[in-house]
Design a protein around this motif. Structure first.
Motif, PDB file in Angstrom:
ATOM      1  N   GLU A  20     112.698   6.629  48.015  1.00 11.11           N
ATOM      2  CA  GLU A  20     111.715   7.677  48.902  1.00 11.11           C
ATOM      3  C   GLU A  20     110.512   7.982  48.096  1.00 11.11           C
ATOM      4  OE1 GLU A  20     114.702  10.617  50.314  1.00 11.11           O
ATOM      5  OE2 GLU A  20     115.355   9.312  51.916  1.00 11.11           O
ATOM      6  N   ARG A  21     110.785   8.426  46.689  1.00 10.79           N
ATOM      7  CA  ARG A  21     109.689   8.635  46.015  1.00 10.79           C
ATOM      8  C   ARG A  21     108.573   7.649  45.817  1.00 10.79           C
ATOM      9  NH1 ARG A  21     106.089  12.253  44.524  1.00 10.79           N
ATOM     10  NH2 ARG A  21     105.670  12.290  42.335  1.00 10.79           N
ATOM     11  N   LEU A  22     108.834   6.334  45.813  1.00 11.09           N
ATOM     12  CA  LEU A  22     108.095   5.233  45.401  1.00 11.09           C
ATOM     13  C   LEU A  22     107.093   5.220  47.019  1.00 11.09           C
ATOM     14  CD1 LEU A  22     107.009   2.721  44.342  1.00 11.09           C
ATOM     15  CD2 LEU A  22     109.074   1.378  45.470  1.00 11.09           C
ATOM     16  N   ILE A  23     107.960   5.456  48.005  1.00 16.79           N
ATOM     17  CA  ILE A  23     107.049   5.222  49.031  1.00 16.79           C
ATOM     18  C   ILE A  23     106.177   6.312  49.218  1.00 16.79           C
ATOM     19  CG2 ILE A  23     107.320   4.955  51.695  1.00 16.79           C
ATOM     20  CD1 ILE A  23     108.078   2.414  50.006  1.00 16.79           C
ATOM     21  N   GLU A  24     106.644   7.733  49.002  1.00 23.77           N
ATOM     22  CA  GLU A  24     105.675   8.700  49.245  1.00 23.77           C
ATOM     23  C   GLU A  24     104.496   8.390  48.083  1.00 23.77           C
ATOM     24  OE1 GLU A  24     108.135  12.036  47.717  1.00 23.77           O
ATOM     25  OE2 GLU A  24     109.312  12.107  49.743  1.00 23.77           O
ATOM     26  N   ARG A  25     104.964   8.068  46.947  1.00 23.73           N
ATOM     27  CA  ARG A  25     103.674   7.761  45.991  1.00 23.73           C
ATOM     28  C   ARG A  25     102.837   6.821  46.464  1.00 23.73           C
ATOM     29  NH1 ARG A  25     104.364   8.302  40.284  1.00 23.73           N
ATOM     30  NH2 ARG A  25     102.339   7.653  40.433  1.00 23.73           N
ATOM     31  N   VAL A  26     103.109   5.539  46.974  1.00 28.07           N
ATOM     32  CA  VAL A  26     102.443   4.656  47.228  1.00 28.07           C
ATOM     33  C   VAL A  26     101.484   4.831  48.414  1.00 28.07           C
ATOM     34  CG1 VAL A  26     103.587   2.693  46.154  1.00 28.07           C
ATOM     35  CG2 VAL A  26     104.010   3.202  48.593  1.00 28.07           C
ATOM     36  N   SER A  27     102.166   5.578  49.532  1.00 22.74           N
ATOM     37  CA  SER A  27     101.510   5.933  50.793  1.00 22.74           C
ATOM     38  C   SER A  27     100.474   7.033  50.474  1.00 22.74           C
ATOM     39  CB  SER A  27     102.349   6.139  51.870  1.00 22.74           C
ATOM     40  OG  SER A  27     102.873   7.695  51.411  1.00 22.74           O
ATOM     41  N   MET A  31      94.320   4.083  45.541  1.00 29.16           N
ATOM     42  CA  MET A  31      93.886   2.589  45.759  1.00 29.16           C
ATOM     43  C   MET A  31      94.641   1.892  46.950  1.00 29.16           C
ATOM     44  SD  MET A  31      94.053   0.179  42.392  1.00 29.16           S
ATOM     45  CE  MET A  31      93.712  -1.621  42.803  1.00 29.16           C
ATOM     46  N   ILE A  32      95.823   2.401  47.191  1.00 28.58           N
ATOM     47  CA  ILE A  32      96.872   1.537  48.154  1.00 28.58           C
ATOM     48  C   ILE A  32      97.093   2.302  49.161  1.00 28.58           C
ATOM     49  CG2 ILE A  32      97.271  -0.310  46.330  1.00 28.58           C
ATOM     50  CD1 ILE A  32     100.148   1.043  46.161  1.00 28.58           C
ATOM     51  N   GLY A  33      97.044   3.475  49.111  1.00 28.74           N
ATOM     52  CA  GLY A  33      97.480   4.327  50.202  1.00 28.74           C
ATOM     53  C   GLY A  33      97.247   4.039  51.857  1.00 28.74           C
ATOM     54  N   PHE A  34      95.743   3.458  51.909  1.00 31.16           N
ATOM     55  CA  PHE A  34      95.356   3.085  53.001  1.00 31.16           C
ATOM     56  C   PHE A  34      96.143   2.001  53.906  1.00 31.16           C
ATOM     57  CE2 PHE A  34      93.415  -0.159  50.156  1.00 31.16           C
ATOM     58  CZ  PHE A  34      93.407  -1.224  51.000  1.00 31.16           C
ATOM     59  N   PHE A  35      96.782   1.166  53.195  1.00 33.48           N
ATOM     60  CA  PHE A  35      97.761   0.088  53.654  1.00 33.48           C
ATOM     61  C   PHE A  35      98.820   0.756  54.441  1.00 33.48           C
ATOM     62  CE2 PHE A  35      96.488  -2.754  50.107  1.00 33.48           C
ATOM     63  CZ  PHE A  35      95.902  -3.597  50.883  1.00 33.48           C
ATOM     64  N   PHE A  36      99.204   2.066  54.148  1.00 30.89           N
ATOM     65  CA  PHE A  36     100.184   2.741  55.080  1.00 30.89           C
ATOM     66  C   PHE A  36      99.780   3.575  56.192  1.00 30.89           C
ATOM     67  CE2 PHE A  36     101.474   1.464  50.796  1.00 30.89           C
ATOM     68  CZ  PHE A  36     102.733   0.797  51.021  1.00 30.89           C
ATOM     69  N   PRO A  75      95.223  -7.406  53.909  1.00 30.12           N
ATOM     70  CA  PRO A  75      94.575  -8.152  52.636  1.00 30.12           C
ATOM     71  C   PRO A  75      94.949  -7.557  51.463  1.00 30.12           C
ATOM     72  CG  PRO A  75      93.107  -6.353  53.790  1.00 30.12           C
ATOM     73  CD  PRO A  75      94.417  -6.549  54.551  1.00 30.12           C
ATOM     74  N   ILE A  76      96.020  -8.040  50.981  1.00 24.04           N
ATOM     75  CA  ILE A  76      96.666  -7.265  49.571  1.00 24.04           C
ATOM     76  C   ILE A  76      96.005  -8.342  48.498  1.00 24.04           C
ATOM     77  CG2 ILE A  76      98.628  -6.840  48.384  1.00 24.04           C
ATOM     78  CD1 ILE A  76     100.055  -6.421  51.048  1.00 24.04           C
ATOM     79  N   ALA A  77      95.515  -7.691  47.555  1.00 24.75           N
ATOM     80  CA  ALA A  77      94.860  -8.473  46.410  1.00 24.75           C
ATOM     81  C   ALA A  77      95.769  -8.211  45.108  1.00 24.75           C
ATOM     82  CB  ALA A  77      93.357  -7.898  46.110  1.00 24.75           C
ATOM     83  N   GLU A  78      95.582  -8.825  44.375  1.00 25.92           N
ATOM     84  CA  GLU A  78      96.366  -8.761  42.809  1.00 25.92           C
ATOM     85  C   GLU A  78      96.269  -7.209  42.440  1.00 25.92           C
ATOM     86  OE1 GLU A  78      96.694 -10.421  38.258  1.00 25.92           O
ATOM     87  OE2 GLU A  78      94.990 -11.138  39.840  1.00 25.92           O
ATOM     88  N   GLY A  79      95.113  -6.576  42.463  1.00 23.84           N
ATOM     89  CA  GLY A  79      95.026  -5.275  41.839  1.00 23.84           C
ATOM     90  C   GLY A  79      95.957  -4.311  42.607  1.00 23.84           C
ATOM     91  N   HIS A  80      95.629  -4.441  44.008  1.00 25.94           N
ATOM     92  CA  HIS A  80      96.683  -3.572  44.853  1.00 25.94           C
ATOM     93  C   HIS A  80      98.273  -3.774  44.495  1.00 25.94           C
ATOM     94  CE1 HIS A  80      93.438  -4.287  47.972  1.00 25.94           C
ATOM     95  NE2 HIS A  80      93.423  -3.142  47.567  1.00 25.94           N
ATOM     96  N   ALA A  82      99.349  -4.833  41.507  1.00 24.69           N
ATOM     97  CA  ALA A  82      99.440  -4.381  40.281  1.00 24.69           C
ATOM     98  C   ALA A  82      99.693  -2.672  40.448  1.00 24.69           C
ATOM     99  CB  ALA A  82      98.368  -4.865  39.356  1.00 24.69           C
ATOM    100  N   ARG A  83      98.760  -2.232  41.093  1.00 23.15           N
ATOM    101  CA  ARG A  83      98.988  -0.782  41.276  1.00 23.15           C
ATOM    102  C   ARG A  83     100.413  -0.335  41.984  1.00 23.15           C
ATOM    103  NH1 ARG A  83      98.334   4.039  39.499  1.00 23.15           N
ATOM    104  NH2 ARG A  83      98.083   5.594  40.949  1.00 23.15           N
ATOM    105  N   ARG A  84     101.049  -1.046  42.967  1.00 25.01           N
ATOM    106  CA  ARG A  84     102.195  -0.874  43.147  1.00 25.01           C
ATOM    107  C   ARG A  84     103.314  -0.970  42.115  1.00 25.01           C
ATOM    108  NH1 ARG A  84     106.826  -2.492  44.542  1.00 25.01           N
ATOM    109  NH2 ARG A  84     108.277  -1.831  46.215  1.00 25.01           N
ATOM    110  N   LEU A  85     103.128  -1.801  41.474  1.00 22.98           N
ATOM    111  CA  LEU A  85     103.972  -2.069  40.254  1.00 22.98           C
ATOM    112  C   LEU A  85     104.029  -0.953  39.201  1.00 22.98           C
ATOM    113  CD1 LEU A  85     103.906  -5.804  39.609  1.00 22.98           C
ATOM    114  CD2 LEU A  85     105.697  -4.663  40.572  1.00 22.98           C
TER     115      LEU A  85
END
Length: 149
Positions: A20-27, A31-36, A75-80, A82-85
């Motif tokens: 739950e914390r992971l999804i809160e953070r990535v969303s 840098m990557i929240g727009f995907f969500f 359009p997920i790039a390597e940087g996206h 890496a950011r999630r990791l």
């Protein structure tokens, strides 16, 4: 039979808050929240929890679409990726997941790169390795000292 990793993390009660914390953070990440932006975050959390259960040895199976299919429209790039990791690494540390389990979880997710990352010149086609520059743009040579004479 449940695995030691699942048990060490406290099973469902221990892994659910991590996911739950992971999804809160990535969303909410810049840098990557727009995907969500248009995603059903409860569905994303459910699939991410199922994914974690599967690779950590917990009960139940993953019911989501195969990763390449699920991510093909993004359009997920390597940087996206890496950011999630990096966010996952921070969340695992925040929850004081033992180092060996952090390494195992991160290695598992890192291994999914080819199924998730796409190149700009082949949208919808996962890369088979790491990009080596800006896809779709030819490298430009700089003039040499000899060429300026």
């Amino acid at each position: 039979m449940q695995s030691k990793a699942w048990e060490t993390l406290g099973g469902e009660a221990g892994v659910r808050p991590i996911v739950e914390r992971l999804i809160e953070r990535v969303s909410s990440d810049l840098m990557i929240g727009f995907f969500f932006r248009n995603a059903d975050l409860e569905r994303v959390k459910r699939h991410e929890l199922e994914w974690a259960r599967a690779h950590l040895g917990g009960p139940a199976t993953y019911s989501g679409r195969p990763l390449p299919e699920a991510h093909a429209s993004h359009p997920i790039a390597e940087g996206h990726f890496a950011r999630r990791l990096k966010i996952l690494e921070e969340v695992l540390a925040e929850f004081e997941v033992p180092d060996a389990l952090q390494a195992e979880w991160l290695a598992h997710d890192r291994a999914q790169l080819a199924a998730i990352v796409q190149t700009e010149c082949n949208p919808g086609q996962p890369t088979q390795g790491l990009p080596t520059g800006k896809p779709g743009r030819p490298k430009q040579s700089l003039p040499t000292a000899r060429g300026l004479e």
